[in-house]
Design a protein around this motif. Sequence first.
Motif, mmCIF file in Angstrom:
data_model
loop_
_atom_site.group_PDB
_atom_site.id
_atom_site.type_symbol
_atom_site.label_atom_id
_atom_site.label_comp_id
_atom_site.label_asym_id
_atom_site.label_seq_id
_atom_site.Cartn_x
_atom_site.Cartn_y
_atom_site.Cartn_z
ATOM 1 N N LEU A 27 0.369 14.708 -19.174
ATOM 2 C CA LEU A 27 1.468 14.172 -19.977
ATOM 3 C C LEU A 27 1.000 13.324 -21.150
ATOM 4 N N VAL A 28 -0.243 12.808 -21.091
ATOM 5 C CA VAL A 28 -0.733 11.969 -22.191
ATOM 6 C C VAL A 28 -0.918 12.784 -23.469
ATOM 7 N N LEU A 45 4.104 6.117 -28.222
ATOM 8 C CA LEU A 45 4.162 6.372 -26.781
ATOM 9 C C LEU A 45 3.844 7.825 -26.444
ATOM 10 N N THR A 46 3.163 8.017 -25.335
ATOM 11 C CA THR A 46 3.052 9.340 -24.730
ATOM 12 C C THR A 46 3.703 9.270 -23.347
ATOM 13 N N TRP A 47 4.062 10.431 -22.802
ATOM 14 C CA TRP A 47 4.724 10.442 -21.494
ATOM 15 C C TRP A 47 3.791 9.972 -20.381
ATOM 16 N N GLY A 48 2.495 10.061 -20.602
ATOM 17 C CA GLY A 48 1.548 9.622 -19.582
ATOM 18 C C GLY A 48 1.612 8.131 -19.306
ATOM 19 N N ILE A 139 -10.720 2.289 -22.985
ATOM 20 C CA ILE A 139 -11.707 3.352 -22.759
ATOM 21 C C ILE A 139 -11.099 4.714 -23.029
ATOM 22 N N PHE A 140 -9.894 4.954 -22.495
ATOM 23 C CA PHE A 140 -9.312 6.292 -22.645
ATOM 24 C C PHE A 140 -9.049 6.656 -24.097
ATOM 25 N N PHE A 141 -8.306 5.827 -24.814
ATOM 26 C CA PHE A 141 -7.928 6.204 -26.170
ATOM 27 C C PHE A 141 -9.132 6.229 -27.113
ATOM 28 N N THR A 180 -4.604 4.324 -32.377
ATOM 29 C CA THR A 180 -4.535 2.890 -32.060
ATOM 30 C C THR A 180 -3.092 2.451 -31.822
ATOM 31 N N SER A 181 -2.150 3.053 -32.539
ATOM 32 C CA SER A 181 -0.747 2.750 -32.300
ATOM 33 C C SER A 181 -0.322 3.270 -30.933
ATOM 34 N N LEU A 182 -0.784 4.485 -30.589
ATOM 35 C CA LEU A 182 -0.475 5.050 -29.273
ATOM 36 C C LEU A 182 -1.071 4.195 -28.157
#
Length: 216
Positions: A27-28, A45-48, A139-141, A180-182
């Motif tokens: 979902l991300v 935003l992402t659904w994750g 870490i993820f983004f 970075t916004s996400l």
Amino acid sequence: MLARLMTARFGAAVLAMIVVVTASNFLVQFPVQAQLGPINLADLLTWGAFTYPFAFLVSDLTNRQQGPQVARIVVLVGFVIALGISAYLSTPRIAFASGMAFLVGQLLDISVFQRLRTWRWYLPPLVGSLIGSALDTLIFFSLAFAPVFAGIDAITGHADGSLGFPAPWLGIGGEVPLWTSLASGDFSVKLLCALLLLVPYRLLMGSLAQRAAVAA
């Protein structure tokens, strides 16, 4: 230790962790396509972001009821299995980034939870989740979308795109790289979820304690 691993509760925790992480990794990839007044939610935003906080709920309940060693095993087993499934459902770079972020964030959460174990019931899961979520998000983004780590695409042979094109920060601020916004929006949702998930944590904590007392 072996006896605690050969239980339905341990299996349920592992299964829940696999479902949460796999769903989040999938979902991300999808921003929330909606408009909230002047704010385009797809820019922040992402659904994750809505599913991943449940991973902390799983590990915190396991830690509370079965101890940090079992909680770490749940995280490690969930990590290995979910990473393989996620590599199939998403892209190699996202699967790798998610796996590293998940492992570090969850293990940090378990350590913080354990240090605060004797404090008021809501502090271990809340503080552990917030600190773990902050590191997980960073870490993820960074690994998944920051241009500086674009070499991962070359290694995997799959281009995910850097999401480096400009977008308003959190939909209203100055222009920043979209990733970075996400990341900021993702962490904001995790903060909210960390508070809301205290309710099921408290309810499930009491329910599991009663079952353990009956079984004893």
